[in-house]
Design an enzyme around this catalytic site. Structure first.
Site, PDB file in Angstrom:
ATOM      1  N   SER A   1      32.794  51.973  21.773  1.00 26.88           N
ATOM      2  CA  SER A   1      32.498  52.385  23.181  1.00 26.88           C
ATOM      3  C   SER A   1      32.725  53.918  23.536  1.00 26.88           C
ATOM      4  CB  SER A   1      33.331  51.333  24.202  1.00 26.88           C
ATOM      5  OG  SER A   1      34.759  51.430  23.548  1.00 26.88           O
TER       6      SER A   1
ATOM      7  N   HIS B   1      33.887  44.202  18.884  1.00 25.63           N
ATOM      8  CA  HIS B   1      34.638  45.251  19.626  1.00 25.63           C
ATOM      9  C   HIS B   1      35.350  44.795  20.798  1.00 25.63           C
ATOM     10  CE1 HIS B   1      35.839  49.195  21.171  1.00 25.63           C
ATOM     11  NE2 HIS B   1      34.597  49.434  21.718  1.00 25.63           N
TER      12      HIS B   1
ATOM     13  N   HIS C   1      40.874  45.710  11.541  1.00 29.26           N
ATOM     14  CA  HIS C   1      40.599  46.703  12.403  1.00 29.26           C
ATOM     15  C   HIS C   1      39.983  47.748  11.415  1.00 29.26           C
ATOM     16  CE1 HIS C   1      40.934  50.202  15.044  1.00 29.26           C
ATOM     17  NE2 HIS C   1      41.050  49.552  16.056  1.00 29.26           N
TER      18      HIS C   1
ATOM     19  N   ARG D   1      49.795  48.368  19.375  1.00 32.14           N
ATOM     20  CA  ARG D   1      49.597  47.645  20.800  1.00 32.14           C
ATOM     21  C   ARG D   1      49.794  46.159  20.889  1.00 32.14           C
ATOM     22  NH1 ARG D   1      43.666  49.787  21.475  1.00 32.14           N
ATOM     23  NH2 ARG D   1      43.550  48.556  19.685  1.00 32.14           N
TER      24      ARG D   1
ATOM     25  N   ASP E   1      43.715  42.963  20.737  1.00 30.09           N
ATOM     26  CA  ASP E   1      43.172  41.808  21.318  1.00 30.09           C
ATOM     27  C   ASP E   1      43.813  40.527  20.984  1.00 30.09           C
ATOM     28  OD1 ASP E   1      40.920  43.504  22.546  1.00 30.09           O
ATOM     29  OD2 ASP E   1      39.929  43.401  20.671  1.00 30.09           O
TER      30      ASP E   1
HETATM   31  N1  AMX Z   1      38.355  37.541   9.831  1.00 27.33           N
HETATM   32  C1  AMX Z   1      37.756  37.360   8.742  1.00 27.33           C
HETATM   33  N2  AMX Z   1      36.942  38.146   8.019  1.00 27.33           N
HETATM   34  C2  AMX Z   1      37.212  39.602   8.443  1.00 27.33           C
HETATM   35  C3  AMX Z   1      38.027  39.850   9.405  1.00 27.33           C
HETATM   36  C4  AMX Z   1      38.699  38.745  10.302  1.00 27.33           C
HETATM   37  N3  AMX Z   1      39.427  38.955  11.468  1.00 27.33           N
HETATM   38  N4  AMX Z   1      38.041  41.036   9.478  1.00 27.33           N
HETATM   39  C5  AMX Z   1      37.311  41.525   8.587  1.00 27.33           C
HETATM   40  N5  AMX Z   1      36.805  40.642   7.893  1.00 27.33           N
HETATM   41  C6  AMX Z   1      35.635  40.758   6.641  1.00 27.33           C
HETATM   42  C7  AMX Z   1      34.627  41.408   7.140  1.00 27.33           C
HETATM   43  O1  AMX Z   1      33.927  40.477   8.161  1.00 27.33           O
HETATM   44  C8  AMX Z   1      34.053  41.885   5.998  1.00 27.33           C
HETATM   45  O2  AMX Z   1      33.307  40.960   5.537  1.00 27.33           O
HETATM   46  P1  AMX Z   1      32.049  41.150   4.708  1.00 27.33           P
HETATM   47  O3  AMX Z   1      32.335  41.997   3.467  1.00 27.33           O
HETATM   48  O4  AMX Z   1      31.834  39.880   4.279  1.00 27.33           O
HETATM   49  O5  AMX Z   1      31.173  41.787   5.528  1.00 27.33           O
HETATM   50  C9  AMX Z   1      35.070  42.354   5.360  1.00 27.33           C
HETATM   51  O6  AMX Z   1      36.354  41.783   5.765  1.00 27.33           O
HETATM   52  C10 AMX Z   1      35.517  43.954   5.099  1.00 27.33           C
HETATM   53  O7  AMX Z   1      35.659  44.209   6.428  1.00 27.33           O
HETATM   54  P2  AMX Z   1      36.829  45.407   6.751  1.00 27.33           P
HETATM   55  O8  AMX Z   1      36.184  46.620   6.345  1.00 27.33           O
HETATM   56  O9  AMX Z   1      38.201  45.136   6.891  1.00 27.33           O
HETATM   57  O10 AMX Z   1      36.351  45.586   8.537  1.00 27.33           O
HETATM   58  P3  AMX Z   1      35.471  46.326   9.311  1.00 27.33           P
HETATM   59  O11 AMX Z   1      35.780  47.780   9.498  1.00 27.33           O
HETATM   60  O12 AMX Z   1      33.982  46.105   8.711  1.00 27.33           O
HETATM   61  O13 AMX Z   1      35.448  45.660  10.604  1.00 27.33           O
HETATM   62  C11 AMX Z   1      36.641  44.585  12.607  1.00 27.33           C
HETATM   63  C12 AMX Z   1      36.520  45.747  11.620  1.00 27.33           C
HETATM   64  C13 AMX Z   1      37.279  44.808  13.717  1.00 27.33           C
HETATM   65  C14 AMX Z   1      35.118  44.597  13.276  1.00 27.33           C
HETATM   66  C15 AMX Z   1      36.781  43.234  11.947  1.00 27.33           C
HETATM   67  O14 AMX Z   1      38.031  43.423  11.336  1.00 27.33           O
HETATM   68  C16 AMX Z   1      36.363  41.797  12.606  1.00 27.33           C
HETATM   69  O15 AMX Z   1      35.359  41.535  12.681  1.00 27.33           O
HETATM   70  N6  AMX Z   1      37.754  41.421  13.286  1.00 27.33           N
HETATM   71  C17 AMX Z   1      37.437  40.607  14.395  1.00 27.33           C
HETATM   72  C18 AMX Z   1      36.990  40.781  15.585  1.00 27.33           C
HETATM   73  C19 AMX Z   1      38.140  41.648  16.225  1.00 27.33           C
HETATM   74  O16 AMX Z   1      39.188  41.401  16.389  1.00 27.33           O
HETATM   75  N7  AMX Z   1      37.645  42.757  16.781  1.00 27.33           N
HETATM   76  C20 AMX Z   1      38.335  43.632  17.756  1.00 27.33           C
HETATM   77  C21 AMX Z   1      38.661  44.827  17.032  1.00 27.33           C
HETATM   78  C22 AMX Z   1      39.603  46.015  17.962  1.00 27.33           C
HETATM   79  C23 AMX Z   1      38.657  46.176  19.168  1.00 27.33           C
HETATM   80  O17 AMX Z   1      37.737  47.137  19.118  1.00 27.33           O
HETATM   81  N8  AMX Z   1      38.904  45.740  20.252  1.00 27.33           N
END
Ligand code: AMX
Length: 432
Positions: free
Chosen positions: A239, A269, A315, A324, A370
């Site tokens: 964002s 996000h 993250h 947080r 979150d």
């Molecule tokens: N549950 C299951 N699998 C997860 C995971 C979770 N919470 N977090 C990461 N992974 C997986 C990814 O999907 C990815 O899988 P892939 O290789 O099959 O594509 C792998 O682990 C590697 O991902 P990463 O490098 O650790 O994460 P990223 O930097 O690509 O993404 C984020 C970060 C936050 C999008 C991811 O951890 C996620 O989807 N979390 C759940 C959603 C969430 O809580 N988002 C809020 C983030 C904070 C915010 O912006 N408000």
């Protein structure tokens, strides 16, 4: 407000000098390298943006102008035990801890700007209740651009060096008015559509809480914490980066941040806080008030088996439990006795990191902000989780608008990186 302008003017002069010196002395200095992996994996770790308001360290977390959130809680002017959102805004804008009278000056200025033009209230009231609250918020913020000061300055003979002054006016209007937009959306979508007027004597958090329909000082206290926790998270998140990118083409802050809000509405996000609560409520229904660790494990396994991410965990930058989130737990400990949903949040924190570690995919197996925010809102009776990301959006206006003032102050240019086709990337890799 006048003193805010004067302080900013002095700081801007100094910081423009710093940019000029940096460019003069080290403009060609190489500070980083880019790998092919970074290009195909969302530019992770690539240091490529200037953002003054906050920094994010993978291990110690967010710092607002050099201060951790506990330091902000200790040093910023407060109401009860939490920083006034206005003092956070002052800090992000100027880099200084405001005096109580400066925080009050900004509070009063924002309160005086808190109402909306009638036609925007009418427009919001005419939106279908079924339209997702984040879409309504983005529409509402976009519509504030009518008559904005930045466009007026741009179209007049205002010098580029002075653009920040009108950007500041717009930024203050955005932060002042967005709580009312959010509250109208909430009252229309989930209540009877009636809403009280903003008060001249309340701070941003209390005004927001009252317009949402609460009369509970404890809820206002939570909102103060919420607004602080979500106010900023450095410049590279989806964002903030979107707001910066759109703003770099010299869009005013309303249109830039409206785009940022659409970015915030993605489930990976900001929408994650809605998704977390939905997920927790389903879990609660299945396991009841006193689940065991095994009950939680089974439910999480089910989520993972479906190939879904566990919401609220992981993250892109952090590599430790989000500070947080830890502050949210601390808040629960200090203020809330025995809430079954918040107890489940704590139990999840015991169980999920090990499960994600075992799965071996997530680089960060720990909770993010979150994971706990929605359950805290739920405790005080704000349970319509489709609205949660709107509150995130109200908070993030503080950081994104302060950043845009500094984008103008530092005369940052239009952002224009270069994209590559796969073929050209393959060729570049061969040549390297
Ligand atoms: N549950 C299951 N699998 C997860 C995971 C979770 N919470 N977090 C990461 N992974 C997986 C990814 O999907 C990815 O899988 P892939 O290789 O099959 O594509 C792998 O682990 C590697 O991902 P990463 O490098 O650790 O994460 P990223 O930097 O690509 O993404 C984020 C970060 C936050 C999008 C991811 O951890 C996620 O989807 N979390 C759940 C959603 C969430 O809580 N988002 C809020 C983030 C904070 C915010 O912006 N408000």
């Amino acid at each position: 407000f006048q003193s805010l302008r004067v302080i900013l003017e002095e700081k801007i002069t100094v910081n423009r000098e710093r940019v000029a010196k940096l460019r003069r002395d080290n403009g060609e200095t190489v500070i980083d390298q880019i790998t092919a992996d970074q290009i195909v994996k969302g530019m992770r770790g690539m240091r490529a943006l200037v953002n003054e308001t906050s920094t994010l360290d993978p291990y110690s977390g967010i710092k607002f102008r050099g201060l951790t959130i506990p330091e902000c809680q200790a040093r910023l002017p407060k109401k009860h035990n939490q920083p006034l959102p206005e003092s956070v805004y002052w800090l992000l804008l100027t880099g200084d801890i405001p005096t109580p009278s400066q925080a009050e000056e900004l509070r009063s200025e924002l309160a005086s700007r808190a109402s909306l033009p009638q036609h925007i209230e009418d427009m919001l009231n005419s939106l279908p209740k079924s339209l997702h609250p984040m879409v309504q918020l983005s529409i509402g913020v976009n519509s504030l651009c009518e008559g904005n000061q930045f466009d007026k300055a741009f179209k007049s003979d205002c010098k580029r060096a002075d653009y920040w002054k009108s950007a500041l006016e717009d930024a203050l209007n955005l932060v002042a008015k967005i709580p009312r937009i959010a509250a109208i959306i909430y009252r229309n979508a989930f209540k009877d559509g009636k809403i009280c007027a903003p008060s001249q004597s309340c701070d941003l958090a209390e005004n927001l809480g009252r317009m949402l329909g609460w009369d509970d000082p404890n809820f206002f206290e939570l909102l103060r914490l919420y607004l602080t926790l979500h106010s900023d998270h450095e410049g590279g998140n989806v964002s903030a980066h979107t707001t910066h990118l759109v703003g770099s083409g010299l869009c005013d802050v309303f249109r830039s941040y409206s785009s940022g809000l659409n970015a915030l509405a993605g489930p990976l996000h900001g929408l994650a806080n809605q998704e977390v609560l939905k997920w927790l409520i389903e879990l609660w229904k299945i396991v009841g008030d006193n689940p065991t660790e095994d009950d939680i494990r089974k439910y999480v396994e089910g989520t993972m088996k479906k190939g879904q991410v566990v919401p609220g965990y992981g993250h892109a930058v952090l590599r430790v439990p989000d500070p947080r989130f830890l502050i949210e737990l601390e808040y629960k400990k200090n203020y809330i006795q025995n809430d079954p949903l918040l107890n489940i949040v704590e139990l999840c924190y015991k169980v999920i990191p090990d499960m994600l570690k075992q799965q071996g995919k997530a680089k960060n197996p720990y909770p993010n902000v979150d994971a706990g925010s929605g359950a805290l809102l739920h405790h005080y009776g704000l349970r319509e989780y489709e609205f949660f990301t709107v509150l995130f959006g109200v908070s993030r206006a503080i950081g994104c608008s302060a950043s845009q003032v500094w984008d103008r102050a530092l005369l940052l240019p239009i952002e224009r990186p270069i994209s590559l086709t796969l073929e050209s990337l393959e060729e570049l890799v061969q040549q390297a």
